[in-house]
Design an enzyme around this catalytic site. Structure first.
Site, short mmCIF file in Angstrom:
data_model
loop_
_atom_site.label_atom_id
_atom_site.label_comp_id
_atom_site.label_asym_id
_atom_site.label_seq_id
_atom_site.Cartn_x
_atom_site.Cartn_y
_atom_site.Cartn_z
N GLN A 86 17.84 -21.51 18.06
CA GLN A 86 16.68 -22.21 19.43
C GLN A 86 17.76 -22.44 20.66
OE1 GLN A 86 15.67 -26.14 19.54
NE2 GLN A 86 13.75 -24.92 18.83
N CYS A 115 10.21 -29.68 22.99
CA CYS A 115 11.18 -31.56 23.32
C CYS A 115 10.71 -31.90 24.90
CB CYS A 115 12.64 -30.67 23.83
SG CYS A 115 13.79 -32.06 23.75
N ASN A 213 5.14 -28.26 11.22
CA ASN A 213 6.66 -29.70 11.51
C ASN A 213 5.51 -31.20 12.24
OD1 ASN A 213 8.24 -30.10 14.70
ND2 ASN A 213 9.27 -30.09 12.29
N ALA A 241 12.28 -31.92 9.40
CA ALA A 241 13.41 -33.16 10.17
C ALA A 241 13.80 -34.35 9.86
CB ALA A 241 13.12 -32.68 12.31
#
Length: 488
Positions: A86, A115, A213, A241
């Site tokens: 990534q 992000c 996610n 995560a």
């Protein structure tokens, strides 16, 4: 020869990309416990483009090393078919350049578009890309057309379901292999509920695999919760995560291992792959969480090296044994390399064990300058330097050719420039020519430079052209040799 199988993103349990967590030890541990695919932590394109790919024979890894010798990305054969690289990028051409750099060592390339952290969004990366669909399309299309490995991206949801679905449909048309969706808006944090309905709407609107996610807080406490989250989102796969950060054995169908065992397994990988102790310490602290105030937690917090971390977890013997194995392997490889060097060595090369120490020379005066001056005086072609770098320790050796004779130092240096100076010294000493050391007395090159500096001042006083004559300037500058340094 290993046959590369295209990565499938359907029906997979995936370790999410996590800054400071998704390094090699955590990725390998997740694979051991049952993860199908692992993502590395986000790495910035500009930083990666400064790196050099190095084969680490001691660790049996491929390292991407920055100019300051820091390893930015480390991988190994064990994960090559299931690790996704990534990157953070806001530029299509830079993204492609990085993808080409790492393509042969990874299974896929992912662009971070989710992000929300300022360090990412300030550079127009991460979640900032969500407001620039044209740039998203440019980056993804360039990657899909430019590399052979599958391309994915990871996004957060937009304020409205309709806008999110429209964006994902546009992303799908770029030809990417899958899209990971963190079911929160960019301003939302882990304590906010994950929007399963939005992920589900996306899953039903596109044909490519959707990876759900964001379920660690609301759904995923043990292995079978992964399936519950997948059904709630109608996604093809699930990316985990924080639940994996706290205990990567969440991927085990048989149930999680005790935390103590998990941390010991993690430490073994951290030592085995020379993980930086600060990163190891950070990951262990994330696993301990509420136990950080225990005696063990306080000792971990105080640890200042990998060895001290091992002592905290009663693994000092393992650390010493592993380090001893590394040293033995390094010695063996160095011996083998030296033997190969000796066998490959041209017998006509004149050798001496010398190094260049600039403290022994006047400022701005070097053996290379003296050798160049001598060659011009004797009407020889200018010296030609051939420099190689040894992959094992990244040291340099240079061979200089003067009047059809080759010269080199038997000692390897930490930089290309130092290696070339050492080769020049061998040549000068063999010829019995002064090399410019302070102990040799009056230095004619310094005197020559002073005279020409004075000429420049005089010309300046009379308003003449300040440019130094090129034929004179060449006397005081070292000829630049080829900047490409091959590995031996």
């Amino acid at each position: 020869m290993t046959v590369s199988t295209p990565l499938c993103f359907r029906g997979k349990n995936i370790l999410a990309p996590m800054v400071r967590v998704g390094t090699l030890p955590m990725r390998l541990l997740a694979l051991d416990y049952g993860a199908d695919i692992v993502y590395c932590e986000e790495l910035i394109d500009i930083k990666m483009l400064q790196c050099k790919r190095v084969i680490n024979e001691v660790l049996e890894t491929v390292d991407f090393v920055a100019p300051n010798e820091r390893v930015v990305f480390r991988t190994c054969e064990r994960e090559r078919q299931c690790v996704v690289f990534q990157m953070g990028s806001a530029d299509a051409e830079r993204a492609l350049a990085v993808a080409k750099l790492v393509e042969s060592d990874v299974a896929g390339i992912d662009i971070n578009m989710g992000c929300p952290k300022e360090y990412s969004t300030k550079a127009s990366m991460g979640a900032a890309l969500l407001s620039d669909p044209d740039k998203i399309e440019s980056i993804l299309t360039t990657l899909v057309k430019g590399i052979c490995k599958p391309v994915t991206c990871k996004i957060r949801i937009l304020p409205s379901v309709e806008d999110t679905v429209n964006l994902v449909k546009r992303i799908e048309k770029t030809g990417i292999a899958a899209i990971a969706v963190h079911g929160r808006k960019k301003e939302e944090r882990p304590q906010h509920p994950v929007h399963c309905d939005v992920i589900k709407a996306i899953s039903e609107a596109v044909s490519i695999p959707v990876i759900a996610n964001g379920g660690s807080h609301d759904f995923i406490k043990e292995y079978w919760d992964i399936e519950t989250f997948q059904k709630a989102t109608a996604a093809s796969s699930v990316m985990i995560a924080r639940a994996a950060m706290w205990n990567p054995s969440i991927f085990r169908k048989e149930g999680p291992f005790p935390l103590k065992e998990v941390m010991q397994d993690y430490i073994k990988y951290a030592v085995r792959y020379d993980n930086h102790y600060t990163n190891t310490k950070y990951c262990l602290c994330q696993m301990l969480r509420e136990q950080l105030e225990t005696t063990q937690g306080k000792k971990l917090h105080a640890a200042q090296s990998t060895q001290e971390i091992c002592e905290v977890f009663e693994m000092a013997d393992f650390y010493e044994e592993t380090i001893a194995l590394f040293e033995a392997k390094k010695t063996s490889l160095e011996t083998k390399t030296q033997d190969e060097d000796d066998q490959m060595e041209d017998p006509d090369v004149i050798k001496m064990a010398v190094r260049f120490d600039k403290r022994e020379y006047p400022p701005q005066i070097t053996p290379k300058m003296y050798l160049l001056e001598w060659c011009r005086k004797e009407k020889h072609p200018q010296p030609v330097y051939e420099t190689v770098q040894r992959p094992l320790d990244r040291l340099f050796c240079s061979v200089v050719t003067v009047a059809d004779q080759k010269y080199r130092s038997t000692l390897w240096d930490k930089s290309k420039k130092l290696a070339e100076q050492a080769a020049a010294i061998v040549c000068l000493r063999t010829l019995g020519v002064p090399e410019g050391k302070l102990c040799e007395g009056e230095n004619h090159l310094i005197n020559k430079r002073k005279r020409e500096d004075q000429e420049c001042l005089n010309n300046r006083d009379h308003g003449k052209d300040l440019a130094e004559p090129s034929h004179k300037k060449a006397n005081f500058t070292e000829e630049t040799s080829d900047m490409n340094v091959p590995e031996m």
